[in-house]
Design an enzyme around this catalytic site. Structure first.
Site, mmCIF file in Angstrom:
data_model
loop_
_atom_site.group_PDB
_atom_site.id
_atom_site.type_symbol
_atom_site.label_atom_id
_atom_site.label_comp_id
_atom_site.label_asym_id
_atom_site.label_seq_id
_atom_site.Cartn_x
_atom_site.Cartn_y
_atom_site.Cartn_z
ATOM 1 N N GLU A 6 0.822 -1.211 0.000
ATOM 2 C CA GLU A 6 0.000 0.000 0.000
ATOM 3 C C GLU A 6 0.858 1.264 0.000
ATOM 4 O O GLU A 6 0.365 2.350 0.302
ATOM 5 C CB GLU A 6 -0.955 0.003 1.200
ATOM 6 N N LYS A 11 -15.737 -1.136 3.653
ATOM 7 C CA LYS A 11 -15.119 -1.449 2.370
ATOM 8 C C LYS A 11 -16.233 -1.976 1.471
ATOM 9 O O LYS A 11 -16.737 -3.087 1.708
ATOM 10 C CB LYS A 11 -14.067 -2.550 2.546
ATOM 11 N N ARG A 30 -8.760 -1.070 -0.496
ATOM 12 C CA ARG A 30 -8.169 -2.385 -0.268
ATOM 13 C C ARG A 30 -6.679 -2.301 -0.605
ATOM 14 O O ARG A 30 -6.218 -1.343 -1.198
ATOM 15 C CB ARG A 30 -8.822 -3.465 -1.165
#
Ligand code: PGA
Ligand code: ZN
Length: 433
Positions: free
Chosen positions: A205, A337, A366
């Site tokens: 990420e 989410k 995500r």
């Protein structure tokens, strides 16, 4: 008369890990177009909507040919002709068509791409940005960003056990200023790693690869990074962590491989409480495994006044689970989410359930992402408290932060920033009311 869905097209595109994913494109009778891409998780809750993948050898089994065919052959015939501005009706049709508790037939990746594309098409037909469309023009609040500094867990081959060490720019007065603060701390964190000879690039990420010898070292180095950026830990910039503890749980115990120890649930909760006392931690996500209800209650009971306790894998964006957890006083905030549940309507219901419980709400990306920025529009349009999209590098992350900057600028003097009252334990929830 509202524009109706004329065509639904499925397309295979690629995500930030180089895996295939589903893009849905919708054309309306008035020529409007909506497009959206499904993201993909790596540390998934077992009760999430199922991500339908082809299996086999190609692309590590991650192919989405079946899901793309489902869009064209199964979903399109059912939603073509429906009015695009009736999101509830369209999502209801998707849910009925699927008919399983976890979207196992159609695949959560096919349904969420479709559901989000519908919203984009309807906003295009209304000739307004999606965030404005979702709030019927009333939205004006930008969420507090929660930004990863170090990436661990499933996003960094388990280099440390904690999955995310994040920073929260508490002193920011606008979203733009929040990004400036984050940029300085992110830069300082990288410089600190470089000075110590520990710089190894970034994790999934975009957070710095955590070349640390213990989990606690990651917390210490976060404090050092904040100080190096000439800011006060806790006061100016606070720490948030996502333990993603389902990944560490094994037969009722928690294995911290970096620290070389195995703990009972009670011992693990005690350790987390100790970290919350010693470091300026304002938020802890998934402190224990998804089925450790007693651990979740114990941790929440101990820290909930001053610390935000977020359920991610524990709640999987389910309105029912949120209501249950609220009754049991497990958690005091929720991670939302959209692809965990599979439609926008169900995501919104989860948000409403959290609001009813007077919890903080966090809209989240995500670990497998794309240039799709729908979640930013959801966060603003639904007035969520916080936005979590990973770190401050890699364009699939920056696309989202940059979109929020655009929204703030578009709002101009009408813009409000959620600020420090939008994050924290129950004390902040009460203060904000
Ligand atoms: P993911 O996890 O890899 O499943 O997207 C992100 C998170 O736990 O917040
Ligand atoms: Zn999480």
């Amino acid at each position: 008369m509202s524009a109706r869905i004329e065509t639904l097209i499925g397309r295979r595109v690629w995500d930030s890990r180089g895996n295939p994913t589903v893009e849905a494109e919708i054309h309306l009778t008035d020529g409007s177009l909506g497009r959206a891409i499904a993201p993909a998780g790596a540390s998934r809750g077992s009760h999430e909507a199922i991500d339908l993948r082809d299996g086999g050898d190609a692309f590590g089994g991650h192919g989405v040919d079946h899901a793309i065919r489902t869009l064209a052959e199964v979903i399109a015939p059912v939603i073509v002709g429906l009015p695009a501005d009736d999101q509830r009706l369209i999502d209801k049709r998707l849910i009925e068509l699927d008919g399983t508790p976890q979207k196992a037939r159609l695949g959560g990746n096919a349904t969420i791409a479709t559901s989000m594309a519908v919203a984009h098409a309807a906003a295009a037909a209304a000739k307004v940005p999606l965030w404005s469309y979702l709030s019927a023009g009333s939205a004006r609040r930008l969420p507090m960003p929660m930004v990863q500094l170090f990436g661990g867990g499933a996003h960094a081959s388990g280099r440390i056990d904690l999955q995310d060490i994040l920073i929260v720019p508490m002193k920011a007065k606008s979203f733009e200023q929040a990004t400036e603060i984050v940029a300085e701390v992110y830069r300082a964190g990288g410089a600190l790693m470089a000075d110590r000879g520990l710089l190894r690039g970034v994790a999934d990420e975009g957070g710095w690869w955590p070349e640390f010898s213990s989990n606690e070292e990651a917390l210490e180095q976060t404090v050092r990074s904040i100080e190096r950026a000439r800011m006060r830990p806790g006061e100016d910039v606070a720490i948030a962590i996502d333990v993603a503890a389902s990944q560490l749980a094994c037969e009722g115990r928690y294995r911290l491989a970096t620290d070389g120890i195995e703990l009972t649930s009670d011992e693990f909760v005690d350790r987390l409480i100790g970290w919350c006392r010693r470091y300026p931690i304002i938020s802890v996500e998934d402190p224990v495994g998804e089925s450790d209800h007693a651990g979740m209650r114990a941790f929440t009971r101990a820290v909930s006044e001053s610390v935000q306790v977020i359920g991610d894998d524990y709640l999987v964006t389910s309105a029912r689970r949120i209501a249950e957890a609220a009754r049991a006083e497990a958690c005091n905030a929720v991670l939302l989410k959209p692809n965990q549940v599979g439609t926008l309507t169900e995501t919104y219901e989860a948000l409403q359930a959290a609001r009813q419980a007077r919890w903080h709400t966090v809209i989240s990306a995500r670990s497998g992402e794309t240039e799709d920025v729908t979640i930013v529009h959801l966060a603003v349009g639904w007035c969520a408290d916080q936005l979590k999209v990973g770190s401050f590098s890699r364009s699939e992350r920056m696309a989202k932060w940059n979109e929020a900057i655009r929204v703030e600028q578009t709002l101009g003097s009408r813009a409000r920033f959620a600020g420090r009252v939008a994050i924290g334990g129950s004390r902040t929830v009460i203060a904000a009311q």
